[in-house]
Scaffold this motif. Structure first.
Motif, PDB file in Angstrom:
ATOM      1  N   GLU A  65      28.163  40.090  36.178  1.00 15.79           N
ATOM      2  CA  GLU A  65      27.763  39.073  37.151  1.00 15.79           C
ATOM      3  C   GLU A  65      29.028  38.388  37.626  1.00 15.79           C
ATOM      4  O   GLU A  65      29.748  37.759  36.840  1.00 15.79           O
ATOM      5  CB  GLU A  65      26.805  38.072  36.519  1.00 15.79           C
ATOM      6  N   THR A  66      29.316  38.520  38.928  1.00 16.92           N
ATOM      7  CA  THR A  66      30.592  38.054  39.457  1.00 16.92           C
ATOM      8  C   THR A  66      30.508  37.855  40.964  1.00 16.92           C
ATOM      9  O   THR A  66      29.488  38.141  41.583  1.00 16.92           O
ATOM     10  CB  THR A  66      31.702  39.077  39.112  1.00 16.92           C
ATOM     11  N   THR A  67      31.600  37.392  41.538  1.00 15.49           N
ATOM     12  CA  THR A  67      31.732  37.258  42.983  1.00 15.49           C
ATOM     13  C   THR A  67      32.587  38.417  43.490  1.00 15.49           C
ATOM     14  O   THR A  67      33.621  38.724  42.903  1.00 15.49           O
ATOM     15  CB  THR A  67      32.421  35.927  43.344  1.00 15.49           C
ATOM     16  N   ILE A  68      32.153  39.054  44.566  1.00 13.87           N
ATOM     17  CA  ILE A  68      32.931  40.130  45.181  1.00 13.87           C
ATOM     18  C   ILE A  68      33.921  39.513  46.159  1.00 13.87           C
ATOM     19  O   ILE A  68      33.541  38.749  47.035  1.00 13.87           O
ATOM     20  CB  ILE A  68      32.007  41.138  45.899  1.00 13.87           C
ATOM     21  N   TRP A  69      35.206  39.860  46.005  1.00 16.67           N
ATOM     22  CA  TRP A  69      36.248  39.314  46.862  1.00 16.67           C
ATOM     23  C   TRP A  69      36.609  40.262  47.994  1.00 16.67           C
ATOM     24  O   TRP A  69      37.120  39.840  49.020  1.00 16.67           O
ATOM     25  CB  TRP A  69      37.483  38.998  46.030  1.00 16.67           C
ATOM     26  N   GLY A  70      36.379  41.567  47.785  1.00 18.50           N
ATOM     27  CA  GLY A  70      36.719  42.534  48.820  1.00 18.50           C
ATOM     28  C   GLY A  70      36.019  43.859  48.578  1.00 18.50           C
ATOM     29  O   GLY A  70      35.628  44.164  47.450  1.00 18.50           O
ATOM     30  N   VAL A  71      35.855  44.628  49.664  1.00 17.00           N
ATOM     31  CA  VAL A  71      35.244  45.953  49.569  1.00 17.00           C
ATOM     32  C   VAL A  71      36.042  46.905  50.449  1.00 17.00           C
ATOM     33  O   VAL A  71      36.301  46.616  51.621  1.00 17.00           O
ATOM     34  CB  VAL A  71      33.767  45.932  50.042  1.00 17.00           C
ATOM     35  N   THR A  72      36.462  48.036  49.880  1.00 18.14           N
ATOM     36  CA  THR A  72      37.086  49.104  50.655  1.00 18.14           C
ATOM     37  C   THR A  72      36.131  50.288  50.640  1.00 18.14           C
ATOM     38  O   THR A  72      35.044  50.212  50.067  1.00 18.14           O
ATOM     39  CB  THR A  72      38.454  49.524  50.068  1.00 18.14           C
ATOM     40  N   ASP A  73      36.526  51.391  51.236  1.00 14.11           N
ATOM     41  CA  ASP A  73      35.678  52.578  51.220  1.00 14.11           C
ATOM     42  C   ASP A  73      35.465  53.101  49.806  1.00 14.11           C
ATOM     43  O   ASP A  73      34.443  53.704  49.513  1.00 14.11           O
ATOM     44  CB  ASP A  73      36.285  53.694  52.075  1.00 14.11           C
ATOM     45  N   SER A  74      36.425  52.858  48.936  1.00 14.18           N
ATOM     46  CA  SER A  74      36.333  53.451  47.606  1.00 14.18           C
ATOM     47  C   SER A  74      36.235  52.447  46.451  1.00 14.18           C
ATOM     48  O   SER A  74      35.913  52.839  45.334  1.00 14.18           O
ATOM     49  CB  SER A  74      37.538  54.358  47.362  1.00 14.18           C
ATOM     50  N   ARG A  75      36.512  51.150  46.721  1.00 16.80           N
ATOM     51  CA  ARG A  75      36.537  50.194  45.618  1.00 16.80           C
ATOM     52  C   ARG A  75      35.921  48.845  45.976  1.00 16.80           C
ATOM     53  O   ARG A  75      35.958  48.417  47.121  1.00 16.80           O
ATOM     54  CB  ARG A  75      37.976  49.931  45.179  1.00 16.80           C
ATOM     55  N   VAL A  83      38.927  45.983  39.738  1.00 13.61           N
ATOM     56  CA  VAL A  83      38.218  46.823  40.696  1.00 13.61           C
ATOM     57  C   VAL A  83      37.191  47.708  40.000  1.00 13.61           C
ATOM     58  O   VAL A  83      37.354  48.088  38.837  1.00 13.61           O
ATOM     59  CB  VAL A  83      39.182  47.714  41.521  1.00 13.61           C
ATOM     60  N   ILE A  84      36.123  48.008  40.736  1.00  7.13           N
ATOM     61  CA  ILE A  84      35.108  48.964  40.300  1.00  7.13           C
ATOM     62  C   ILE A  84      34.997  50.002  41.407  1.00  7.13           C
ATOM     63  O   ILE A  84      34.805  49.635  42.573  1.00  7.13           O
ATOM     64  CB  ILE A  84      33.736  48.292  40.084  1.00  7.13           C
ATOM     65  N   PRO A  85      35.105  51.281  41.078  1.00  7.88           N
ATOM     66  CA  PRO A  85      34.934  52.313  42.112  1.00  7.88           C
ATOM     67  C   PRO A  85      33.512  52.254  42.686  1.00  7.88           C
ATOM     68  O   PRO A  85      32.534  52.170  41.943  1.00  7.88           O
ATOM     69  CB  PRO A  85      35.155  53.618  41.361  1.00  7.88           C
TER      70      PRO A  85
END
Length: 93
Positions: A65-75, A83-85
């Motif tokens: 349970e966390t806040t997402i700071w960024g999203v790329t195509d792979s991570r 990072v989580i793939p």
């Protein structure tokens, strides 16, 4: 969601090993995951809302349970550069 997901601290994610294969097979599920990630990113950046990420490493299914700071195509990028793939994520709630 399956109750077989083990709660993990965000700080421990960096020590996990992630296979390259995708945990989802259905194209609609993969597309839905992308939409859910975009929504979660907006919630994290605008509202500072914590979300639950259900994912799988090479050993077992886990949830953070966390806040997402960024999203790329792979991570997916969390605080402190963790990072989580994307291809290892089952669901975002």
């Amino acid at each position: 969601m399956n109750t077989a997901f083990e709660l993990i601290d965000k700080e421990l994610i960096a020590s996990l090993n992630f296979p390259k294969s995708d945990v989802l097979e259905d194209k609609e599920d993969i597309s839905g995951r992308k939409n859910d990630l975009d929504r979660a990113l907006s919630l994290g950046n605008l509202e500072h809302v914590k979300i639950k990420i259900y994912f799988e490493d090479d050993m077992s299914k886990k949830m953070v349970e966390t806040t997402i700071w960024g999203v790329t195509d792979s991570r997916v990028i969390l605080k402190q550069g963790v990072v989580i793939p994307v291809n290892r994520i089952h669901k975002i709630v």
